[in-house]
Enzyme design. Structure first.
Site, mmCIF file in Angstrom:
data_model
loop_
_atom_site.group_PDB
_atom_site.id
_atom_site.type_symbol
_atom_site.label_atom_id
_atom_site.label_comp_id
_atom_site.label_asym_id
_atom_site.label_seq_id
_atom_site.Cartn_x
_atom_site.Cartn_y
_atom_site.Cartn_z
ATOM 1 N N ASN A 95 0.061 3.395 -4.223
ATOM 2 C CA ASN A 95 -0.042 4.050 -2.918
ATOM 3 C C ASN A 95 -1.502 4.100 -2.506
ATOM 4 O OD1 ASN A 95 -0.052 5.804 -0.753
ATOM 5 N ND2 ASN A 95 1.231 7.356 -1.726
ATOM 6 N N CYS A 96 -1.831 3.395 -1.447
ATOM 7 C CA CYS A 96 -3.226 3.365 -1.001
ATOM 8 C C CYS A 96 -3.400 4.045 0.350
ATOM 9 C CB CYS A 96 -3.711 1.927 -0.890
ATOM 10 S SG CYS A 96 -3.440 0.990 -2.375
ATOM 11 N N VAL A 97 -2.387 4.747 0.799
ATOM 12 C CA VAL A 97 -2.507 5.510 2.039
ATOM 13 C C VAL A 97 -2.314 6.973 1.663
ATOM 14 C CG1 VAL A 97 -1.838 3.673 3.610
ATOM 15 C CG2 VAL A 97 -0.072 5.014 2.483
ATOM 16 N N LEU A 146 0.818 -1.223 0.000
ATOM 17 C CA LEU A 146 0.000 0.000 0.000
ATOM 18 C C LEU A 146 0.854 1.277 0.000
ATOM 19 C CD1 LEU A 146 -2.918 -0.782 2.500
ATOM 20 C CD2 LEU A 146 -2.552 -1.662 0.205
#
Lengths: 430, 122
Positions: free
Chosen positions: A242-244, A210
């Site tokens: 990028n998942c944050v 992430l």
């Protein structure tokens, strides 16, 4: 390299029998998206596609990625080379772009994921994607699917959805063409011998699940700082994992339309000689940070840069990389400008970054991630309504059950403090 | 080089020595600082790379098992980390509602850090 982006202006999106553009309206064949994606990946258990238009009281949460639908009609490197298509260098040829439309993938790989796009009201002011016509794709996976596989699946499916929809641009009427052309170092120096040479150092989070970026499908943490031709990023070479960091993660859409690259292109040949983009990973270990920042500074020196623009992705430990690169180039006599957001507290008075360097003095702030906004209740929520509790931060008084109004910090809003400047906030000089 | 892990995440399993912290993310920072003052060197960034991970109730740090450090700069790094961590959280508590997911993520990010470390000749 010469890249032509043919813009097909989209004014509205509607579901239809056929994927096409007619009189500014993009018609989307929902079944084609669903059936194609499900055929391509047996792990997908279900897909829902919804539309969200500017002004509608729709909340999209949590957002995984945003991707611009396009199709390459001439030249090599179609699709997302190394990811959805065979690896080939991108950055040349002709691409038709559905300008104003966006694929938005949603869903939690982990429970605490956040990232909201409000299509109306106060929330809409802070995200650039309240202005795009959004095709929201919600992909379901089997119970117990690991977050790792889930992330990879949704990442790939989102890119494929953008290709499937992008086909509608193939025969569409073109409204305008943007041309991006820069030759090799010698050619450009011969043309503009007196213009200062500028490198854009683009930092990417590269710290694991992430927290990754991909260049031609290669995870960024596997790379040393690597020089790309600016056209490569504008032509699908760089995608987001990028998942944050909702506020400052660089979505794939923002890579495809990187504001720093486009602004430097505007100045190329007039005020600057734009040498290229140095993709620089932000690693976790201290040894890794010393290695990449040292190498990035060395590369800028070796390429003969007179000035360097450095953008960050994320907040916290990457602040150290940012200032170390600045120190490295400044000590070699190269001027640096940093682009970063800040975490300055609700009153904006706290130290903005977690690290400092006396050389890092020319800084563009893209906003305070701690700034609190109040948003209204949505009529429609696309995604996971429980994610709203995460977004509101869980502090006392953040949610009014009676009115449905909710307070949240900008760090929860997609693209609100974009560190590549692809957002709505502006800078005021006092 | 051998490592000493400092963690409050019970999902971390390793052949290396684990210094267990029966406390919070903040306590992990404080304990790391204490161990550094005993001579262990810090090998990873004490702070995460995104605001959301600051809200994690768990954190894993990697130090050298050998006591040959720390450097002035890493000592400064850990000294600053506590204040910076608190400045981000301000009025909010760690996100215990999503504890299991944070444990998973912390473990994944730790594994990534160990893979990075294994790439260096030590």
């Amino acid at each position: 390299m010469r890249l032509e982006l043919n813009k097909v202006k989209i004014e509205d999106i509607q579901f239809g029998e056929e994927m096409k553009v007619e009189n500014g309206t993009l018609y989307i064949n929902k079944d084609e998206i669903i059936n194609t994606l499900m055929e391509e990946d047996e792990n997908i258990t279900g897909i829902d596609v919804n539309l969200a238009r500017p002004g509608e009281k729709v909340r999209i949460i949590p957002v995984k990625d945003v991707i611009e639908p396009r199709v390459k009609i001439e030249g090599k490197g179609a699709g997302f080379p190394g990811v959805t298509t065979t690896t080939q260098t991108t950055g040349e040829g002709v691409v038709n772009v559905l300008d104003g439309a966006a694929i938005v993938t949603i869903g939690n790989q982990v429970g605490f994921q956040e990232g909201v796009i409000d299509m109306w009201g106060e929330g809409a002011r802070w995200t650039p994607f309240s202005k795009t016509l959004n095709i929201v794709v919600d992909i379901s996976v089997p119970e117990g699917f690991s977050p790792h596989k889930h992330e990879e699946l949704v990442r790939r499916a989102g890119l494929r959805a953008s290709e499937i929809v992008g086909e509608a641009a193939r025969e569409a009427e073109i409204d305008k063409t943007e041309v991006y052309e820069i030759g090799n170092f010698f050619e450009e120096h011969d043309k503009y011998p007196d213009l200062p040479k500028i490198i854009y150092v683009e930092m990417l989070i590269s710290q694991g699940l992430l927290h990754d970026g991909y260049i031609y499908g290669v995870v960024s943490s596997d790379l040393l700082p690597t020089l790309l031709h600016p056209n490569e990023e504008l032509d699908n070479a760089v995608i987001s994992g990028n998942c944050v960091a909702a506020c400052d993660k660089i979505t794939t859409y923002q890579h495809q339309n990187n504001s720093v690259i486009k602004d430097l292109y505007e100045l190329h040949g007039k005020e600057i000689n734009f040498l290229g983009v140095l993709i620089t990973p932000e690693l976790t270990t201290l040894e890794g940070k010393y290695r990449t920042t040292d190498f990035a500074a060395k590369a800028c020196i070796q390429y003969g840069a007179d000035g360097v623009i450095i953008s960050e992705e994320g907040y916290g430990n990457p602040d150290s990389d940012l200032v170390m690169i600045s120190r490295g180039v400044e000590q070699a006599g190269i001027k640096s400008v940093l682009i970063t957001d800040e975490c300055s507290g609700w009153d904006g008075m706290s130290q903005p970054l977690t690290d400092t360097a006396e050389e890092a003095v020319a800084v563009i702030s893209t906003g305070n991630v701690s700034h609190v906004i109040e948003v209204d209740k949505a009529d429609v929520i696309l995604g996971n309504p429980w994610a709203i509790e995460t977004m509101s931060g869980g502090w006392a008084g953040s949610y009014d059950e009676e009115t449905g109004k909710m307070k949240c910090e900008l760090n929860a809003v997609i693209g609100s403090t974009s560190e590549i400047g692809y957002h709505n906030a502006t800078v005021k000089l006092y | 080089m051998t490592y000493l892990l400092v963690t409050n995440n019970d999902e971390i399993q390793s052949d290396y020595d684990i210094h267990w912290v029966d406390g919070s993310f903040e306590d992990v920072i404080k304990e790391t600082h204490k161990l550094m003052e005993e001579g262990h060197e810090l090998l990873v960034s004490p702070l995460p790379a995104s605001i959301r991970m600051f809200y994690s109730p768990v954190r894993t740090m990697v130090l050298t098992k050998e006591k040959k450090g720390p450097s002035k700069s890493t000592l400064q790094l850990i000294e600053d980390a506590l204040g910076q961590y608190k400045a981000v959280l301000v009025n909010k508590d760690p996100d215990y509602r999503n504890l299991e997911d944070y444990k998973y993520m912390d473990k994944k990010l730790f594994n990534h850090a160990m893979a990075e470390l294994s790439g260096f000749n030590n």
